[in-house]
Structure formats: C-alpha cells, structure tokens
Design a protein around this motif. Sequence first.
Motif, short mmCIF file in Angstrom:
data_model
loop_
_atom_site.label_atom_id
_atom_site.label_comp_id
_atom_site.label_asym_id
_atom_site.label_seq_id
_atom_site.Cartn_x
_atom_site.Cartn_y
_atom_site.Cartn_z
N MET A 168 -8.49 5.84 3.45
CA MET A 168 -8.18 6.29 4.80
C MET A 168 -8.76 7.67 5.04
O MET A 168 -8.85 8.47 4.11
N LYS A 170 0.60 7.65 -6.06
CA LYS A 170 -0.55 8.53 -6.18
C LYS A 170 -0.19 9.97 -5.79
O LYS A 170 -0.48 10.91 -6.51
N LYS A 210 -0.02 13.78 -8.06
CA LYS A 210 -1.08 14.78 -7.90
C LYS A 210 -0.58 16.19 -8.20
O LYS A 210 0.61 16.46 -8.18
N LYS A 211 -1.54 17.03 -8.47
CA LYS A 211 -1.23 18.43 -8.74
C LYS A 211 -1.69 19.24 -7.54
O LYS A 211 -2.88 19.28 -7.25
N SER A 237 -5.78 4.10 -3.63
CA SER A 237 -5.28 4.88 -2.49
C SER A 237 -6.11 6.15 -2.37
O SER A 237 -5.64 7.24 -2.65
N ARG A 257 -5.69 19.35 2.15
CA ARG A 257 -4.49 19.24 1.33
C ARG A 257 -4.12 17.80 1.04
O ARG A 257 -3.51 17.49 0.02
N GLN A 258 -4.44 16.90 1.98
CA GLN A 258 -4.01 15.51 1.84
C GLN A 258 -5.09 14.64 1.24
O GLN A 258 -4.87 13.46 1.01
N ALA A 259 -6.28 15.20 1.01
CA ALA A 259 -7.41 14.35 0.65
C ALA A 259 -7.58 14.24 -0.85
O ALA A 259 -7.17 15.11 -1.62
N ASP A 260 -8.19 13.10 -1.26
CA ASP A 260 -8.52 12.91 -2.66
C ASP A 260 -10.01 13.06 -2.90
O ASP A 260 -10.44 13.46 -3.96
N ARG A 294 -4.15 5.59 -8.12
CA ARG A 294 -5.09 6.54 -7.53
C ARG A 294 -6.33 5.83 -7.01
O ARG A 294 -6.87 6.17 -5.96
N TRP A 304 -7.84 8.78 -0.32
CA TRP A 304 -7.86 9.36 1.03
C TRP A 304 -9.01 10.34 1.09
O TRP A 304 -9.20 11.15 0.19
N GLN A 347 0.81 -1.23 0.00
CA GLN A 347 0.00 0.00 0.00
C GLN A 347 0.85 1.29 0.00
O GLN A 347 0.54 2.20 -0.76
N MET A 397 -7.96 21.19 -2.12
CA MET A 397 -7.52 19.82 -2.37
C MET A 397 -6.70 19.75 -3.65
O MET A 397 -7.00 20.42 -4.62
N PRO A 398 -5.65 18.92 -3.63
CA PRO A 398 -4.86 18.79 -4.84
C PRO A 398 -5.59 17.92 -5.87
O PRO A 398 -6.23 16.93 -5.52
N ALA A 399 -5.46 18.30 -7.14
CA ALA A 399 -6.13 17.55 -8.21
C ALA A 399 -5.33 16.30 -8.52
O ALA A 399 -4.12 16.29 -8.35
N PRO A 400 -5.93 15.20 -8.97
CA PRO A 400 -7.37 15.02 -9.18
C PRO A 400 -8.11 14.78 -7.87
O PRO A 400 -7.57 14.15 -6.97
N LYS A 401 -9.32 15.30 -7.83
CA LYS A 401 -10.08 15.22 -6.59
C LYS A 401 -11.53 14.92 -6.92
O LYS A 401 -12.00 15.20 -8.03
#
Lengths: 319, 675, 177
Positions: free
Chosen positions: C46, A68, A72-73, C15, C52-55, C12, C17, A61, C78-82
């Motif tokens: 999770m 991932k 990210k951007k 994982s 900032r840390q989330a998807d 992605r 978040w 994991q 939130m950072p892309a992709p979201k």
Amino acid sequence: MNTATVAGAASAGAKFLGALVLTLKVLVYLILMVAIGLFLMGIYRKFSARVQYRVGPPIWQPYIDVIKLLSKKDAATKNWVFDLGAVMGFGGPLILLLFLPLDSIVGLNFHTKGDLILILYLAVVGPLGFALAASVGASPWGAIGVGRALSMMLGYELPFILGILAVVAKDGTIMLHKVAAAQSIWNPAGWHYFQWPLILAAIGAHIGLQGMLSEKPFEQSVAPHEIGSGIMVEFGGRYLGMMLLMKAASLMAELGLFAIFFLGATTPLDTIIKIFILYIIAISFDAVLGRFRPDQAFVVLWKWPTIIALLGLLLTVFA
Amino acid sequence: MGMLTHWSVLTVPEVLVLSSILAALFGLINNEKVKRILQMISTTAAAAFALYVNIGLVAGWKSLPKMADLKPFTVKLTENITLNWQYYWITGTFAILVMGVLMFVLAYALETFKDDENTTPFYVLTPLLAAAIYMTLASVNLIALFFSWELMSFVALLMLLYYDRTKEGGPWLYAFWSGIGAMSMLAGIFLMYLASDGKTTFGMFELMQTVPIYTIKHPYLTLAAVLLIGVPFMIKASVPPFHTWAPRTYGSTHPSVAAFFSAAYSKVGIFAMLMWLYIFVGTVMSGKWVTTLGANFRSIPTAFFILAALLAFGSVFTSLLAFAQKDAMYLLAYSSMGQLMYMVMALVIGIGITVGYQKDMNIAMTVYTLGFFGAIYHAYAHGVFEMAAYMALGAVYKRSGGETEFNKLGAYAHRMPVTFFMGFLAMLSTVSIPMMWGFASKYLIYQAALYGRFFVLSAMALIAGTASFLYAFRYIHGIWWGQPTKGYDFMHSVREVSAWGIIIALVVIGLTVLGGAMPGQVLNFITGNSLNQMVMQSAMAGGPLLIDKAIYMVNGFSIVHFGYLAILFTVGILVALLVYTLAGGSRKVNLDDFYNSSEPYRPEWQVQLIGAFYGPIERVIEPYFKISIERVYNWFGDIFGWFASYIESWNTGDTRDYAWALAGLVILLMVLWVF
Amino acid sequence: MAEWLKLIDKARSRSIWMLMYCTGCGAMEMPPAMTSRFDMERFGIMPMATPRQADVILVTGYVTKKTLKRIIYAYEQMPAPKWLVAHGSCPINGGVYWDSHATVNRLDLFLPVDLYVAGCMPRAEANMKMFTELIDMVAKGEARGWEEYEKNKAYYKENQRKLFGYDLVFTDGRSAL
C-alpha cells in the motif's frame, strides 16, 4: 498444621486461582474482541477492493499488518509522553470494551458496573491519548488532524447523543443490558430502530455513527493526500500498530453500542452478527461516497441528522 | 466540652475571618521566606479548621458544641433587624474550598509572578478577599450578606485594578457589573421591605419560609424583589444574560489572580444561587399564582425550565467560544464560565424539580439530591482543576516573560514535565475523563438531568462536554507541546518550578485523582456527612438512590462502580502497556526529531499552526456568535448616551431659562393638585 | 524462536507499505500497478503518506543534490527494517541526466539500495516483478540494506559529506528539548 490454617491456605489458593481465571478471561475477551475488530477491517479492505474492481488483499491482511508493525523498530526518539499517549490511546478502548455487555461471552459481568455516561466518556480516552501523542510529535499535520478529528467529534456527537437519549427516554434506564433487554433479539419489529418515533432518532444516530467510525463522507481527520494522514503522521512501527489495534477495539465498541441501543443486541453472538451487518452498511456508504470538507461535514452533521434525531427525541418524550 | 470553652468568646466565622486577615498581614512582611511560611501556616490552619468544624459539627463530635448552640456573630441594626454571621454546614462546605484554594494559590504564587511584578498587593489582598468571601458565606441575613458582598466586590476590584495585565478595561467592566448588582440588590431589599409591610427581618432562612406568605398579598412586588435580589448572584455565577463581564475580567488579569477568582471567588455565586433558589421557589410556588394566572399555569416548572435551558445553552455557547480563543487566559475564562453554568443548572434542576415534578416524590427527591450534591461536588472539582490549569499557565507565564497567547507559547512540557502534568490532569478533569474528579462530579449532574427526564438539556450538557475536548486540546497543544516558538536556546533556559511548586503540583494531581476514584467518600467528607443523611432520607422515603464510598447508583436507572472502574482502568492500561513492551523497541538516531519537512529544525522554518487548526469549524460557527448579548447592552448604553446628549443639546447656557422651566413645573404641579 | 522470526519475516513480506519518492517520470508507472489492472494490494502493498509508516522507499526518478537530502532524511525517519528500491535508470547510473551538474548518478553511494529496477521507465509489469522479488527477499530475510547502512555508516556519511560539503544530520545531541 491445624485445620483452620489448611482451610485458610485452601481458600487463599482458591482465591488466587479465581483471580487467575478472571485475568485469563479478561485477556481472552480482549484478544477476541480485538481479533474480531481486525477481521472487520479485513472485510473493509476486501470490500472496497471489490467495489473498485480489484482482487484486494486477503481478508486476514490486518493481522499481518499488525504483526509487522509491532515487530518494527521505530527510529524516533521522542519525549516519553509520546509513549504514554500511545499506551493511553490503546488502553482506552480496552477499558471501554470491558464495560460493554459483550463481555458475557466469557462469563464476565463488568457491564453491570457501569452505564451509558461512563461509556460515552470512556470512549474518548483512546482518541485523547493519541491526540496527546500527536501533539507531542509536534508535527503541524498531526495538530491539524487532531483539530479535524475533534471538530468531527463535536459534529457527530450531537445527533448520536440525541438519538441515544431518545432510547433512554423510552426505556427509562441508561444501563446497556437493560436497554437491550427491552427489545427483541431477532424480530426487527421489536427493535428500537423500527419503532415509531424512535426510527427518527435511530436514523439520526446512524448518520452520526458514520462520523464516529470516521468512514466517508466523514473521513477528514485521516486524509493521507491532504494532511499526511493527520494524527498518524508521526506514528510508525509499534505506535501505528497500537493505533490499528485501537481502531479495531473502537470499532467493536462503537458498533456494539449502536447495536445494543437500536438493534436489540442482547447476547454476545447476536451482537457480533449485528455488528457485522452495521459495519457492512457503513463501508458500503464509505465505498461509494467522497469526502466532505471539515466545515461542510460539521454543518451537515449539525443540520439534518440532528434535526431528525431531535424530532425523534421530542416525539418520544412528549408523545 | 472542656477543651473548647473559648468558643463562647469566638465564633467560627470570626476564627476564619481573623486567620485570613492574619495571613493578609503576614503578606506585608518583606522577607520572602518568612512571609511564605507564616502565610502557609495561617492559611493551612484556616483550611484545616474549616474542615474540622464541618466534619465534627455535623458528626456531633464531643470536642465541639452542638450546631444549634453555635453563637452567631451579631450586630444589632434596628429593633427588628439584626445582622448576623453564623456557621452552618453549607457555609462550611464552601469555606473548605475557599480556604483550600487560598492555601494553594498563595503557596504557588511565587512561581507565577514575573520578577518585575509587585507581589505584595497579591499576598495582602487575596487573604482579605478570602476573609470577605467567608463573611459572605456565613451571612444568614440579607443585609449582612449585602455588606459582605460589597466588601468582597471591592477587594476583588482592587486586585483586578492592580493586576490589569492586558489593559482592556476588564476591571472597569467588573466594577460596572458589580455596581449594577449592588443597586439591584439594594432595590430588591427595599421592595422586600415594602412587600412584607415592614415586618421582615431579612433572615435568609426566615425569608425562605415567609416569602410565600408575602406573595399572597403582594405577588408582583415580592417576585420583583426576589428577582432583583438575585441579580448580583446571577452576575457572580455568570448566569446568562448576566455573564458578559466574566471573560474579559478573568482573561485580562494575572493567572494567579484568575486562579483564585475562578476557583474560589466564583463559588460564592454558586453558594448565593443555592440560597437564592430556595427563596425563588418560595415565591413561584405560592398558590397565589394559580389564582392570578389560572389553574393551568405551571409557574414553577416553566420558570425553572427557562432558567435551566438558558444555562444549558449558555454552557454550550461558552464552550464553543472557549476553543476559538487565541489567548490561554481567555480560553480558561470561557471554560470556567461554562462549568459554572453547569453547576447552576444542576441546582436549578435539583431544586426546581422538588416543587415542579410532583408526580413521583421519590424521583423528585432523588433528582434533588443528585443535583444539589452534583453542584457542590462540581464546584469542588472545578475549584481544583481550574486552579491547577491557571497555576500551570501561570508558571509558563512567568518563564515566557508574560506570554499567554498560544502562538507565542509551545513545547514548554519538555522543560517543565511536572507542571505539565498538573495542567494535563486539570484538563482531563475538565473534560471529565473517568477516574478524574471532573467525571465523578459531572456524572451526578448528568444523572440528575437524565433521571429528571430533562433530555434535551442533558444533550446540551453532553455537547458542552464534547466541546470541552476541543479547548482542552488547544490548551495542551498550544502551551505544552507543539513546536517551540522562541527557539531552542530560549527553551534551554527554561527551568521547572521549584521543589515547593513540584510538591504543590503533586498534591493537586493527587487530589484530582482522589476525588475521582472514591467520590462518595470525598463528597461525604467535605459536606460533613450530610450526603449520607440525605441519601438515608431518600432511602427511608423509598427512594432508590445510593451514593456509597465508590458507588453511584440510582436503582434500575444507572450505576457506576468506581472501584471496578479503577481496577478495569488499570487492567486496560496494563494490557496496552504489555503490548507496547512486547513490541519492537525504539532505536536512537542522531536526528533532530521534530517534524520539519525533512529538514533539521531551524528557527526560521518553524511552522506553528496552533492558531489555525480549528479554523474550518470556527468559520462555520462564527456567524452564530454575532448574536451577542454584550452588543445588546452596548446598544442600551448607546441609547442612554444619545439621550444624554439630546438633553445636553437643550443647554442654552443661560441659568434663567432653567429657573423659568422650574417655575413652570411647579405651577403645573399645583394646577394638577388643584384638579 | 527461529520459527517465530520466520513468521515475522513472512508477515513483513506480505505487508510492504511504500513511500513513493516521485521526483521523475517513474511516478507515472505506479498508478497502473496500484489500480485494478495489477492491484498491488493483493500482496498487501500500500502507498503511505509519511516515512514513519513506510517499509520501503521507492526512488522513482533522477536524484539531485537537493532531493538527495530529502531522501536521506526520509530514509532515516523510517522505522527499521526498511528497504530502498532504485527504480529506473536515473538512480542507478544517472540515466539520461548522467552529465548534468546537479544530478547524483549513483544513489547506492549514499544509501544502501536493496533492489534495482532497470528501465527507462520500467513499466507496470516490471514494477510487479520488482514487488514480487522484494517480497521473496524479505520473506527469506535477504533484504538487509538497513543493516548495511548501520554497519557501514561511516562510509555512507563520508560520501554524503563529500557531496554536500557538510554533515547532513545534526549531531549536537539536542535531539529533543
């Protein structure tokens, strides 16, 4: 073209090739170490899931997470010092890894060019870089997280250093590979951990190590429900990815340092095995313990492990 | 020899003192530009001259006379005693530092003074102080040292009195302690005169040799004399328990003044401690003590170990105090004290071990070299980084309208990136990050302590180093980053320092990295090749020490190869940069990107937690800092006060009572004399 | 390159978040999905502490005018992709609060919603279904709400402006000092 030029060109070519091979070796070594560190983190997640009676994520994991995160951007436009802090933060543990005797796994010998004090101070380059980035992020939670992390550092460094210095007092050197060579590889009776009076120093340092790894009960700096994950609060995307990589590299370095000083970790292979053992012990405690308050943790660290380690040091020096 | 025949007229001390006085005179010029250029020229010339002499003399350059032929500047006091000021290489080594700091601080001063502050006293008094410092450094006679020392203290007091920022009585505290030091030194000189039966000439180098002889006849008197002479030096070097004046004095003054004080002026204390420790060795190593106190009494190790332990504890305590400070000036003051204690500790370990640790002369020799040069090199490192930290703070001080408290600062780095980098590198050097000057110097000290088997002291020193991370982060976060306390509109009016200031900042940054990247070379350069000689002596004695261009090595014990370090440092950062570049980018969004509970920033909502984030740990250590030495002194002061008021209560207001008392005393004395 | 992107999409999807925006009763249904009964971490999912840390942001309850601002700020950080999941009937159509003066009945007018989970409240089983669905969508590259938002920003901003009466985001260019 006379022979001298040919020879010169050939030697230049050989030099270039040598440099290339060296660069490749360094890269392979760093990638390997970070990969093992990430694997350890995967074990941690699986382990704590099983303790909590869950299935848990696959053991790979952390690799998925890092891929991932790096892809990210980030939506942040911050001062460029934020980026500098992140680069410094990830670079620090990499430099540290290069000075560890583990590098003989790919045939490097940079560890003969540095010693304990250098390593102790290189170990803080990474945290300091991320502290700088957190500071640039300007989040109050970030500052509190850094404050807690540094307070913890002040706490765990004392028993850890006292324990390590006891070994130095016994072996009369601060070169890592010489300390390792003074112990046996597989016979536990030949490890500093199980020798009187060094066992006291080892126990003190081992409790300090738990703080160094910021596993419970010394996990205040990253308290997601309390201070929004502290230092990491403003980190997303690649910054967080680099922080995970830094965590992986630091895991290897910190556990490796302890294994070398107390468990006779001489060759890379047995170092890695001992790192696994140490990490399993650390996460076993982590899985079943709660978290101290910052002030409690500081008091605990400066009291019991410090007394034990100091006793070990004094007995080693004066006995 | 032809080109420097005028040397028979002018001595090295005179040249340096005169050029500093010239700089002070230039400080009186009203035209800002002319003043700065002339001062720059004179101070640079002084620094360059010091460098030239120190390197050239020791290397024996043809254009310079031989060291032995250098004339001292002398004043004949009595038949026996001649005051003399003379050049020797330790003088030169410290002179380079003092003159260099003077150059930087004077050149940068304009960036640090608010518009409503009068700068003339600073421009005049600082070079004068440097001149007095140089006189002190060049004194080879205790009486000459005394005069120079008092002159220096007086000029410093004038500066402190003029630039009393917080009006907390800092200058008066300084004046009080200087007075104590002066009286103590005077008493020490007098006792030394008695101990030598009037035969001493008070020459410093002579004392180092004759004190053991005096000790044989008058052991206690000589020891008392030496200790009393050492008190002012310990005060200046803030050796516990004489350190209590330092924080308030450094903290309550102007940042530029504090920069010069802590970077250059405090180094006189280190220099004096260095000279004094040799005299101290002379008295405690005398065989007399063995016969007096028994053969088992190990006077030297005990005395030196107590001193070193005091210093190690002191450095931990001051570092812990530093991160709890709410005012940046006080933070740096405490940090400075901690670093000074490091240096003296290195000297104590180095010099103490040569006589105390007789088992293996090679080890003793190596530790001596490491401690001695570690102290000198750390004095330099501290000079550079403390100056940089104070100057960067000074630039903010000017722009914020005189603020130095953390909860009124913040986010200045957005507007002053170069100044921030000067402060940042200063802090990296303070916490001794590898590749910085602070690491290269502190490393020698740690090595000395570890190789000399002072393990608990080493642990103390390392913990003090860890505590320095805490205050360094508070400095970085509180002043440069975090959230702006004065709002955006004010912050947009803040300007970076002038081009001149930027050049100075870049030079200081360069120096910080240079001293850390090739330490052996820089150390050898500033100490005039004497390091090489010392290392060679050590090698000839079979000692295992090597301090090369970029290698520190004690054979089998430790090694740092700074060349490899530089390369691997670059490699590590490059790999990190590679990952950073390959990873996905950033996307610009139109969002005010400060953390703000998901609201755009508005001044009334801002949260500034800079005052609180070490709160938990501060609450833990707070009870232990109730044990304050200053309180003991205050307690003594109170006792004197009560005693005085008790005496005062005898006052009957009638003169005849006193006459009767006097007559009674005379009668009593006569009676006693008769019997 | 296409394979590479596919690999990243796969990573992605495995994982995810999440940031839980728990304004209503939906939060109650998250712990069963997290803990040992359903264990969402099996799929690498999770909870995270900051945007900032989330998807993915889960809006698990009614949306009011006041909370919508926070949701938008969090989404933008939130950072892309979201991705955004409207969880339960409230963010979809107002649910039982449909006639309140303060609630926003349709979240998708203001932010792009990638997945709707109907129910009042959706139980943990439905949550797990939602997660597996989201994983499939992400792996196939179908969840592109964030691109929609960038593309149709004018539309969303106009809706936001109509609701609040002013521009939500500072656009004076003072993004940093």
